[in-house]
Design an enzyme around this catalytic site. Structure first.
Site, PDB file in Angstrom:
ATOM      1  N   SER A   1       1.244   3.866  -3.161  1.00 38.71           N
ATOM      2  CA  SER A   1       0.770   5.244  -2.952  1.00 38.71           C
ATOM      3  C   SER A   1       1.866   6.256  -3.240  1.00 38.71           C
ATOM      4  O   SER A   1       1.614   7.322  -3.807  1.00 38.71           O
ATOM      5  CB  SER A   1       0.244   5.413  -1.525  1.00 38.71           C
ATOM      6  OG  SER A   1       1.289   5.394  -0.566  1.00 38.71           O
ATOM      7  N   LYS A   2       3.089   5.937  -2.865  1.00 40.23           N
ATOM      8  CA  LYS A   2       4.196   6.861  -3.095  1.00 40.23           C
ATOM      9  C   LYS A   2       4.633   6.880  -4.560  1.00 40.23           C
ATOM     10  O   LYS A   2       5.092   7.918  -5.062  1.00 40.23           O
ATOM     11  CB  LYS A   2       5.368   6.518  -2.177  1.00 40.23           C
ATOM     12  CG  LYS A   2       5.081   6.758  -0.698  1.00 40.23           C
ATOM     13  CD  LYS A   2       4.728   8.207  -0.401  1.00 40.23           C
ATOM     14  CE  LYS A   2       4.635   8.482   1.080  1.00 40.23           C
ATOM     15  NZ  LYS A   2       4.348   9.907   1.394  1.00 40.23           N
TER      16      LYS A   2
ATOM     17  N   ALA B   1       0.832  -1.207   0.000  1.00 42.58           N
ATOM     18  CA  ALA B   1       0.000   0.000   0.000  1.00 42.58           C
ATOM     19  C   ALA B   1       0.865   1.253   0.000  1.00 42.58           C
ATOM     20  O   ALA B   1       0.637   2.190  -0.774  1.00 42.58           O
ATOM     21  CB  ALA B   1      -0.933   0.000   1.211  1.00 42.58           C
ATOM     22  N   TYR B   2       1.869   1.267   0.846  1.00 45.69           N
ATOM     23  CA  TYR B   2       2.754   2.433   0.960  1.00 45.69           C
ATOM     24  C   TYR B   2       3.526   2.651  -0.339  1.00 45.69           C
ATOM     25  O   TYR B   2       3.562   3.765  -0.879  1.00 45.69           O
ATOM     26  CB  TYR B   2       3.710   2.234   2.125  1.00 45.69           C
ATOM     27  CG  TYR B   2       4.624   3.399   2.384  1.00 45.69           C
ATOM     28  CD1 TYR B   2       4.153   4.549   3.009  1.00 45.69           C
ATOM     29  CD2 TYR B   2       5.963   3.356   2.013  1.00 45.69           C
ATOM     30  CE1 TYR B   2       4.991   5.621   3.257  1.00 45.69           C
ATOM     31  CE2 TYR B   2       6.807   4.423   2.256  1.00 45.69           C
ATOM     32  CZ  TYR B   2       6.314   5.558   2.877  1.00 45.69           C
ATOM     33  OH  TYR B   2       7.155   6.625   3.116  1.00 45.69           O
ATOM     34  N   SER B   3       4.132   1.604  -0.865  1.00 48.34           N
ATOM     35  CA  SER B   3       4.936   1.727  -2.085  1.00 48.34           C
ATOM     36  C   SER B   3       4.094   2.205  -3.260  1.00 48.34           C
ATOM     37  O   SER B   3       4.502   3.082  -4.032  1.00 48.34           O
ATOM     38  CB  SER B   3       5.593   0.390  -2.425  1.00 48.34           C
ATOM     39  OG  SER B   3       6.477  -0.029  -1.400  1.00 48.34           O
TER      40      SER B   3
END
Length: 251
Positions: free
Chosen positions: A161-162, A157-159
């Site tokens: 989104s960034k 999710a983090y990767s």
């Protein structure tokens, strides 16, 4: 034609996630340069404490970056106290649950990360751009991550989104080039923050082991770089993803 460039000490900055971590470090650095900083955070008490710690050049503006109306209200509040937002730095972000494979990611967690990290950056840029364009000057810096370039296993999710934030900066930089408004991203590797401290140690080790410098970045180091990126001196670079990875990223 663009308007005359204001001195940094005459400018007002809108910093999301400004109550702690990278956002607070950026706010602290800019206030030492005379910039007036709006500390924008969803936690009103934390924003107030941060603004008080920063001193006379800071004030708190509670806002939820996932809510466009809340962001627009924050911009109106800031504009009422100044000529408008000269600098936007998007630091608000979360990792979501980490250390898990993609098939284990909960859709609700993925959506929450996306709404804060990506949609929040879109909302704030959308809200400040009209004023910047009208004045012919502005600086927008989206804080992304090395995970958005490389992808960190266990951080879907983090990767993702960034990566979207990096794509947004590339598009916006091209769209507004030549207007006096520059829009860039910043891709840190591991920076010593509370968010990193809350992550599983094995996840932090996985990320730090990839850094040739063999250490975390420090808050004062990243704040100094951010200060240059949003300064009048950085007038030609736009749509670019700045590196803060200790040698991990070479592209």
């Amino acid at each position: 034609m663009t308007a005359s460039v204001p001195e940094l000490a005459d400018q007002t900055a809108f910093i999301t996630g400004g109550a702690n971590g990278i956002g607070f470090a950026a706010a602290q650095h800019l206030t030492t340069l005379g910039v007036t900083v709006a500390v924008v955070d969803v936690q009103a008490d934390a924003a107030e404490r941060a603004a008080a710690a920063l001193g006379e050049h800071a004030f708190a503006v509670p806002a939820d970056v996932t809510d466009l109306a809340s962001v627009e209200a924050a911009v109106a509040t800031i504009t009422a106290r100044s000529r408008g937002v000269d600098i936007l730095i998007n630091c608000a972000g979360i990792t979501g649950r980490t250390g898990i494979k993609s098939h284990e990611v909960e859709p609700a967690d993925f959506e929450r990360v996306w709404r804060i990290n990506t949609l929040g950056s879109f909302h704030t840029a959308r809200a400040v751009l009209p004023g910047m364009l009208a004045r012919g000057y502005g600086r927008i810096l989206h804080v992304a991550s090395i995970a958005g370039k490389d992808g960190n296993a266990g951080m879907l999710a983090y990767s993702a989104s960034k990566a979207a934030v990096i794509g947004m900066a590339k598009v916006q930089g091209k769209e507004y080039a030549g207007t006096g408004v520059t829009i860039n991203a910043l891709a840190p590797a591991v920076v010593r923050t509370q968010m990193v401290a809350a992550m599983p140690p094995e996840q932090v080790k996985y990320m730090t082991d990839k850094i040739p410098m063999a250490r975390c970045g420090e808050l004062d180091e990243i704040a100094a770089l951010m200060g240059f990126i949003v300064s009048p001196a950085s007038s030609f670079t736009t749509g670019f993803t700045w590196d803060f990875s200790g040698g991990r990223a070479v592209y």
